[in-house]
Design an enzyme around this catalytic site. Structure first.
Site, PDB file in Angstrom:
ATOM      1  N   HIS A 117       0.725  -1.287  -0.044  1.00 38.29           N
ATOM      2  CA  HIS A 117      -0.097   0.060  -0.009  1.00 38.29           C
ATOM      3  C   HIS A 117       0.814   1.290   0.039  1.00 38.29           C
ATOM      4  O   HIS A 117       2.040   1.240   0.556  1.00 38.29           O
ATOM      5  CB  HIS A 117      -0.846   0.039   1.111  1.00 38.29           C
ATOM      6  CG  HIS A 117      -1.841   0.901   1.435  1.00 38.29           C
ATOM      7  ND1 HIS A 117      -1.737   2.292   1.736  1.00 38.29           N
ATOM      8  CD2 HIS A 117      -3.410   0.909   0.861  1.00 38.29           C
ATOM      9  CE1 HIS A 117      -2.739   2.985   1.774  1.00 38.29           C
ATOM     10  NE2 HIS A 117      -3.836   2.035   1.460  1.00 38.29           N
ATOM     11  N   ASP A 194       2.903  -4.660   7.727  1.00 33.76           N
ATOM     12  CA  ASP A 194       1.729  -4.041   7.715  1.00 33.76           C
ATOM     13  C   ASP A 194       0.655  -4.941   7.794  1.00 33.76           C
ATOM     14  O   ASP A 194       0.131  -5.495   6.937  1.00 33.76           O
ATOM     15  CB  ASP A 194       1.623  -3.237   6.555  1.00 33.76           C
ATOM     16  CG  ASP A 194       0.431  -2.423   6.072  1.00 33.76           C
ATOM     17  OD1 ASP A 194      -0.579  -2.581   6.842  1.00 33.76           O
ATOM     18  OD2 ASP A 194       0.437  -1.913   4.814  1.00 33.76           O
ATOM     19  N   GLN A 197      -4.935  -5.149   6.682  1.00 38.82           N
ATOM     20  CA  GLN A 197      -5.919  -6.180   6.196  1.00 38.82           C
ATOM     21  C   GLN A 197      -5.789  -7.627   6.752  1.00 38.82           C
ATOM     22  O   GLN A 197      -6.783  -8.227   6.370  1.00 38.82           O
ATOM     23  CB  GLN A 197      -5.620  -6.342   4.527  1.00 38.82           C
ATOM     24  CG  GLN A 197      -5.634  -5.046   3.936  1.00 38.82           C
ATOM     25  CD  GLN A 197      -7.101  -4.353   3.799  1.00 38.82           C
ATOM     26  OE1 GLN A 197      -8.273  -4.930   4.108  1.00 38.82           O
ATOM     27  NE2 GLN A 197      -7.301  -3.149   3.511  1.00 38.82           N
ATOM     28  N   LYS A 220     -10.478  -0.748   9.888  1.00 34.22           N
ATOM     29  CA  LYS A 220     -10.496  -2.254   8.725  1.00 34.22           C
ATOM     30  C   LYS A 220     -10.990  -3.352   9.866  1.00 34.22           C
ATOM     31  O   LYS A 220     -11.514  -4.324   9.334  1.00 34.22           O
ATOM     32  CB  LYS A 220      -9.117  -2.653   8.322  1.00 34.22           C
ATOM     33  CG  LYS A 220      -8.245  -1.449   7.654  1.00 34.22           C
ATOM     34  CD  LYS A 220      -8.663  -1.202   6.297  1.00 34.22           C
ATOM     35  CE  LYS A 220      -7.647  -0.300   5.662  1.00 34.22           C
ATOM     36  NZ  LYS A 220      -8.114   0.685   4.561  1.00 34.22           N
ATOM     37  N   CYS A 358      -4.648   2.203  -3.810  1.00 30.29           N
ATOM     38  CA  CYS A 358      -3.588   2.840  -3.145  1.00 30.29           C
ATOM     39  C   CYS A 358      -2.498   2.029  -3.443  1.00 30.29           C
ATOM     40  O   CYS A 358      -1.565   1.731  -2.280  1.00 30.29           O
ATOM     41  CB  CYS A 358      -3.606   3.187  -1.806  1.00 30.29           C
ATOM     42  SG  CYS A 358      -4.912   4.563  -1.544  1.00 30.29           S
TER      43      CYS A 358
HETATM   44  N1  PLP Z   1      -1.911  -0.811   4.612  1.00 28.56           N
HETATM   45  C1  PLP Z   1      -2.877  -1.315   3.905  1.00 28.56           C
HETATM   46  C2  PLP Z   1      -2.708  -2.734   3.211  1.00 28.56           C
HETATM   47  C3  PLP Z   1      -4.186  -0.954   3.788  1.00 28.56           C
HETATM   48  O1  PLP Z   1      -5.151  -1.545   3.001  1.00 28.56           O
HETATM   49  C4  PLP Z   1      -4.487   0.375   4.173  1.00 28.56           C
HETATM   50  C5  PLP Z   1      -5.687   1.113   4.092  1.00 28.56           C
HETATM   51  O2  PLP Z   1      -6.293   0.780   2.828  1.00 28.56           O
HETATM   52  C6  PLP Z   1      -3.537   1.044   5.042  1.00 28.56           C
HETATM   53  C7  PLP Z   1      -2.127   0.361   5.020  1.00 28.56           C
HETATM   54  C8  PLP Z   1      -3.542   2.528   5.700  1.00 28.56           C
HETATM   55  O3  PLP Z   1      -4.360   2.044   6.858  1.00 28.56           O
HETATM   56  P1  PLP Z   1      -4.894   3.454   7.599  1.00 28.56           P
HETATM   57  O4  PLP Z   1      -6.312   3.874   7.057  1.00 28.56           O
HETATM   58  O5  PLP Z   1      -5.149   2.987   8.961  1.00 28.56           O
HETATM   59  O6  PLP Z   1      -3.706   4.417   7.727  1.00 28.56           O
END
Ligand code: PLP
Length: 400
Positions: A117, A194, A197, A220, A358
């Site tokens: 992302h 990260d 998801q 999420k 993204c």
């Molecule tokens: N990482 C992944 C894989 C995501 O899907 C997202 C959000 O879509 C993020 C990071 C960003 O997360 P946050 O909205 O908590 O900043």
């Protein structure tokens, strides 16, 4: 663990019952989470950690109980390893600008993967601009599976850090992060995962993974927006410099010198998102009660059913066909631009995501400008999938 726990699923869109398949962008919240936020503001609204009065004590207890619930969900060795953040994005930026920034010099390397992302790419690019470090990328194959066999050669004596997504938000791939961490640790490279998801779909055990850092996004995992968690190994958190300066993160301030507070307060400058944290704790309790294994099983059934049905649609191509996936399906439909498809489906009450999600580099890999993405949560149903497929067919006919 019931669909009726989620009031927003009852709304109508264009006079049609909402079919919410945009869970990877943000999930719905159960009533207990909404009630917890409401109760905080209507019954216990006070600042945390600072007051001697009762209401402040109650607010602090609720806030800290949320940290304990999240520690349970993540199997963290202690709740003290958990820092409240605004979400995954802030967690990654925090680690980049504290732990990693204090370790890297010009010419050092940081590794990410091709399916990250943007919030696990751009913070590292910023750090590289600031320090002269170099960003390297572990690629994935055409199924959307990381080419782990290349990792050993990608890591060099200059590699200082690695950041990897646990579950891809655009391809749905569940990455073998435990194996990746093992390979990186064998070369003394710390790893951030990260987990945005992963949390709503699969069991996450930070001790079993042995990750150095793990980022969580509240919204999420059926919690509020603007709140998240950064897990870190205690030896790292204690050694790292603070990220933001201000109230709460200090134990003593003079104009000559400031002594910082203990972890985790050291990283929580200013008044936190108290209602968000309390709501996140209740979301964690909700998942613990439902059982992540039950959630995973229901998700899997939806994934299998939706994949089978989608593959019957003429001209439909699934982007991201890894063996090990969560219930996230990106696809293209011949002759229909994803944005047009998303707009038409919205008129039928079906909410999907379209675009690059993204993850521009991951989408570019497949030589498509954008995809449509249907992402399911355990509260979705096969009947909703049938309706979605019917609506897709209508859209296809309209364009042909
Ligand atoms: N990482 C992944 C894989 C995501 O899907 C997202 C959000 O879509 C993020 C990071 C960003 O997360 P946050 O909205 O908590 O900043």
């Amino acid at each position: 663990m019931n669909r009726t726990d989620f009031p927003c699923l009852d709304v109508k869109v264009h006079n049609k019952p909402l079919v919410y398949f945009d869970n990877a962008a943000t999930a719905q919240r159960p009533q207990v989470v909404i009630d917890a936020i409401n109760n905080y503001y209507s019954k216990t609204n006070a600042n945390v950690h600072r007051g001697v009065h009762s209401l402040s004590g109650e607010a602090t207890d609720l806030f800290e109980a949320a940290r304990i619930s999240m520690a349970k969900l993540l199997n963290s060795p202690s709740e003290k390893n958990l820092i409240f953040t605004r979400g995954c994005t802030e967690g990654v930026n925090l680690v980049a600008q504290t732990f990693v920034r204090s370790r890297v010099q010009a010419g050092d390397e940081i590794i990410v993967t091709e399916m990250e992302h943007h919030s696990n790419i751009v913070p590292w690019q910023l750090l590289c601009e600031q320090t002269g470090a170099i960003l390297k990328v572990l690629p994935f194959n055409d199924n959307g599976e990381l080419q782990i066999e290349l990792l050993n050669d990608l890591i060099t004596d200059k590699t200082q850090f690695m950041a990897v997504v646990h579950v891809s938000n655009s391809l749905g791939t569940i990455n073998p992060v435990k194996q990746i961490i093992k390979i990186a640790h064998a070369r003394d490279v710390p790893v951030l995962i990260d987990g945005a998801q992963a949390m709503p779909h699969i069991k996450v055990d930070v001790q079993d993974l042995d990750c150095d850092f793990y980022t969580v996004s509240g919204h999420k995992m059926y919690g509020p927006t603007g709140i998240g968690i950064l897990y870190g190994k205690m030896e790292h958190l204690e050694a790292m410099p603070p990220y933001h300066g201000g109230g709460e993160m200090i134990s003593h301030v003079t104009f000559e010198k400031t002594v910082y507070n203990a972890v985790p307060a050291k990283f929580e400058a200013g008044t936190p998102n108290i209602a968000g944290a309390i709501g996140l704790g209740v979301a964690a309790d909700y998942i613990l009660k439902a059982g992540i294994e039950n959630i995973h099983q229901t998700d899997n059934e939806l994934l299998k059913y939706a994949t089978e049905q989608l593959l019957k649609v003429d001209g439909l191509r699934i982007i991201g066909t890894a063996q090990n996936k969560v219930s996230v399906i990106s696809f293209t439909l011949k002759g229909v631009h994803p944005h047009d498809l998303g707009t038409i489906l919205d008129h039928y009450g079906v909410a999907i995501r379209t675009g690059h999600h993204c993850t521009m580099p991951a989408i570019k890999h497949f030589n498509v400008p954008a995809t449509a993405r249907a992402s399911f949560a355990f509260y979705n149903t096969k009947a909703e999938i049938d309706y979605f497929i019917e609506s897709l067919e209508k859209a296809r006919e309209m364009f042909n």
